[in-house]
Design a protein around this motif. Structure first.
Motif, mmCIF file in Angstrom:
data_model
loop_
_atom_site.group_PDB
_atom_site.id
_atom_site.type_symbol
_atom_site.label_atom_id
_atom_site.label_comp_id
_atom_site.label_asym_id
_atom_site.label_seq_id
_atom_site.Cartn_x
_atom_site.Cartn_y
_atom_site.Cartn_z
ATOM 1 N N LEU A 1 91.035 -29.582 17.896
ATOM 2 C CA LEU A 1 91.779 -29.076 19.044
ATOM 3 C C LEU A 1 91.245 -27.727 19.512
ATOM 4 O O LEU A 1 91.131 -27.477 20.718
ATOM 5 C CB LEU A 1 93.269 -28.988 18.714
ATOM 6 N N ALA A 2 90.922 -26.848 18.569
ATOM 7 C CA ALA A 2 90.387 -25.532 18.932
ATOM 8 C C ALA A 2 89.020 -25.650 19.592
ATOM 9 O O ALA A 2 88.758 -25.003 20.618
ATOM 10 C CB ALA A 2 90.306 -24.643 17.690
ATOM 11 N N ALA A 3 88.161 -26.480 19.037
ATOM 12 C CA ALA A 3 86.826 -26.649 19.623
ATOM 13 C C ALA A 3 86.914 -27.292 21.004
ATOM 14 O O ALA A 3 86.184 -26.908 21.926
ATOM 15 C CB ALA A 3 85.949 -27.485 18.702
ATOM 16 N N ALA A 4 87.810 -28.243 21.172
ATOM 17 C CA ALA A 4 87.995 -28.877 22.482
ATOM 18 C C ALA A 4 88.546 -27.875 23.492
ATOM 19 O O ALA A 4 88.143 -27.879 24.655
ATOM 20 C CB ALA A 4 88.915 -30.086 22.360
ATOM 21 N N ALA A 5 89.461 -27.024 23.051
ATOM 22 C CA ALA A 5 90.014 -26.006 23.951
ATOM 23 C C ALA A 5 88.926 -25.029 24.386
ATOM 24 O O ALA A 5 88.851 -24.655 25.565
ATOM 25 C CB ALA A 5 91.158 -25.265 23.271
ATOM 26 N N LEU A 6 88.084 -24.626 23.454
ATOM 27 C CA LEU A 6 86.981 -23.726 23.806
ATOM 28 C C LEU A 6 85.990 -24.402 24.749
ATOM 29 O O LEU A 6 85.545 -23.804 25.727
ATOM 30 C CB LEU A 6 86.263 -23.246 22.539
ATOM 31 N N ALA A 7 85.646 -25.637 24.462
ATOM 32 C CA ALA A 7 84.713 -26.368 25.328
ATOM 33 C C ALA A 7 85.330 -26.605 26.704
ATOM 34 O O ALA A 7 84.614 -26.596 27.713
ATOM 35 C CB ALA A 7 84.336 -27.697 24.681
ATOM 36 N N SER B 1 84.607 -23.830 29.202
ATOM 37 C CA SER B 1 83.199 -23.537 29.467
ATOM 38 C C SER B 1 82.940 -23.443 30.970
ATOM 39 O O SER B 1 83.612 -24.083 31.786
ATOM 40 C CB SER B 1 82.319 -24.635 28.871
ATOM 41 N N ALA B 2 81.935 -22.674 31.321
ATOM 42 C CA ALA B 2 81.531 -22.571 32.720
ATOM 43 C C ALA B 2 80.737 -23.797 33.158
ATOM 44 O O ALA B 2 80.599 -24.051 34.345
ATOM 45 C CB ALA B 2 80.698 -21.313 32.924
ATOM 46 N N LEU B 3 80.242 -24.554 32.200
ATOM 47 C CA LEU B 3 79.437 -25.730 32.519
ATOM 48 C C LEU B 3 80.321 -26.974 32.622
ATOM 49 O O LEU B 3 80.998 -27.332 31.661
ATOM 50 C CB LEU B 3 78.379 -25.950 31.440
ATOM 51 N N PRO B 4 80.310 -27.650 33.763
ATOM 52 C CA PRO B 4 81.143 -28.841 33.919
ATOM 53 C C PRO B 4 80.804 -29.951 32.928
ATOM 54 O O PRO B 4 81.688 -30.679 32.491
ATOM 55 C CB PRO B 4 80.864 -29.310 35.352
ATOM 56 N N SER B 5 79.538 -30.068 32.558
ATOM 57 C CA SER B 5 79.160 -31.124 31.609
ATOM 58 C C SER B 5 79.789 -30.894 30.243
ATOM 59 O O SER B 5 80.141 -31.848 29.545
ATOM 60 C CB SER B 5 77.638 -31.204 31.490
ATOM 61 N N ILE B 6 79.958 -29.652 29.856
ATOM 62 C CA ILE B 6 80.614 -29.346 28.575
ATOM 63 C C ILE B 6 82.121 -29.574 28.702
ATOM 64 O O ILE B 6 82.753 -30.113 27.793
ATOM 65 C CB ILE B 6 80.306 -27.901 28.149
ATOM 66 N N ARG B 7 82.704 -29.173 29.828
ATOM 67 C CA ARG B 7 84.145 -29.381 30.029
ATOM 68 C C ARG B 7 84.500 -30.863 30.015
ATOM 69 O O ARG B 7 85.518 -31.252 29.458
ATOM 70 C CB ARG B 7 84.603 -28.757 31.343
#
Length: 118
Positions: free
Chosen positions: A24-30, A33-39
């Motif tokens: 959950l924490a890693a998903a929240a951080l991702a 992200s400024a990059l749409p592909s990471i979001r």
């Protein structure tokens, strides 16, 4: 490798919760992200981070870094359960946040077949 540990031991709950929270924490951080592909891949990245952390813990256990008797397949299963629960939670949240296609106006089947004369 440790095979004699119990399925319902306290450390199994710790494995489930740790992997759940890491995902959950890693998903929240991702997701921030400024990059749409990471979001777009935030849930997948959270899931992968969680499994990587669980695998690293089992490797460290087998190497004797934490003074345990070795890696446990039951601990790995608990890690998988925690990651799966996080993925399910993220999917449910995403589905609830998705905007409705009809602009928020729910119509039943009868209303779609009726032509208004007004």
């Amino acid at each position: 490798m440790e095979w004699g540990d119990e399925w319902l031991a306290a450390d199994k709950l710790q494995h489930v919760l740790a992997c759940l929270l890491i995902a959950l924490a890693a998903a929240a951080l991702a997701g921030r992200s400024a990059l749409p592909s990471i979001r777009r891949r935030a849930a997948l990245l959270g899931w992968a981070a969680s499994l990587a952390a669980g695998a690293a813990k089992e490797v460290a256990d087998e190497a004797g870094f934490f003074g345990s008797s070795g890696a446990s397949p039951k601990d790995a299963a608990a890690d998988l359960l925690g990651a799966a629960l996080a993925a399910l939670s993220l999917a449910l949240v995403r589905r609830l946040r998705r905007p409705r296609r009809d602009g928020g106006k729910a119509r039943d089947a009868e209303d779609r077949d009726v032509i208004s004369m007004i």
